[in-house]
Scaffold this motif. Structure first.
Motif: not given
Length: 207
Positions: A57-62, A100-101, A107-109, A123-127
């Motif tokens: 997931a982090r790789r996709v975010v980057f 950041t988001a 992390a929350i997920f 929860v992770s998406t709303i925050i």
């Protein structure tokens, strides 16, 4: 990085590119069309997190972040009616908000992944969406941060108007932020359906 991650990477890249294009087109008085595509980035991140884990997931975010930076650089070179399509403040706000988001979402997920299936994504998406909206609109349009790009006149965003045309008087950018946030929250709920379908199919394939 494996081939199994490629669909998520391509999906994230497509969403970021589409959102950067569609943000140029208004939808009503308070939104742009980009407001309806950008929240799908959280869906992609959460699906990758559930199926392939937090590292994927982090790789996709980057990758999404780098694509967004590329879009911003291109946008700064394209002149519109009122100047560059992307200003320095918008570029910084977009990059900081996205990274950041999305990382917060990951992390929350991950912390909530062992609970009921729908809690982690909602929860992770709303925050994450709330942080994204707050960071972007504040950095891009708040008068208190005008020092970031003194030559960029965003006084239009500070015009005092009723919130969404009906509420208390606030700067225009606050109404834009609230409208954007409302779309993100609505799509976070609707995205639970494709999240459930996609994760079940992908997990069955991985297994």
């Amino acid at each position: 990085m494996t081939r199994t991650h490629l669909p998520g990477i391509l999906a994230m890249a497509a969403i970021v590119v589409a959102s950067n294009i569609l943000v140029q087109f208004l939808f009503g008085q308070w939104l742009t069309w980009g407001a309806f595509t950008y929240p799908l980035a959280f869906l992609v991140t959460d699906v990758m997190n559930r199926v392939y884990g937090v590292a994927a997931a982090r790789r996709v975010v980057f990758v999404g972040f780098l694509v967004g930076v590329g879009c911003s650089l291109i946008g700064t070179q394209i002149m519109g009616e009122f100047g560059p399509l992307v200003t320095l403040r918008i570029a910084i706000g977009s990059g900081v908000a996205f990274l950041t988001a999305q990382l917060l979402d990951v992390a929350i997920f991950d912390r909530m992944r062992d609970g009921v299936w729908w809690k982690a994504p909602i929860v992770s998406t709303i925050i994450g969406s709330s942080v994204d909206t707050a960071l972007f609109f504040t950095i891009a349009f708040s008068a208190s941060l005008s020092f970031i790009e003194p030559g960029n006149d965003v006084s239009w965003a500070g015009e005092i108007l009723p919130l969404l045309g009906v509420g208390p008087d606030v700067p225009l950018w606050v109404s834009l932020a609230v409208a954007d946030w409302g779309v993100k929250l609505s799509l976070a709920i609707l995205a639970l359906v494709p999240f459930r379908i996609l994760t079940k199919r992908l997990l069955a394939h991985v297994a």
